[in-house]
Design a protein around this motif. Structure first.
Motif: not given
Length: 61
Positions: A33-56
């Motif tokens: 993806r382009d840089l703008v999309q990367q900057q928008q999506l990465r924090p959301r994906l990382e937050t979601r990953m952190s939440h799922l790992l915590s649930e696990l």
């Protein structure tokens, strides 16, 4: 006798693992993806990953 409650943690763990795998793949494909999309999506994906790992981590073994 209803044994369905015994399997609930197993199914939940399975579902969490599948979702974690999907997030890992999404994060791997961010470079396409382009840089703008990367900057928008990465924090959301990382937050979601952190939440799922915590649930696990909080599931019974």
């Amino acid at each position: 006798m209803d044994n369905s409650n015994e399997f609930a943690p197993v199914y939940l763990r399975h579902d969490l693992m599948i979702e974690i795998g999907r997030l890992e793949m999404a994060m791997d494909h961010l470079v396409e993806r382009d840089l703008v999309q990367q900057q928008q999506l990465r924090p959301r994906l990382e937050t979601r990953m952190s939440h799922l790992l915590s649930e696990l981590d909080h599931l019974p073994a």
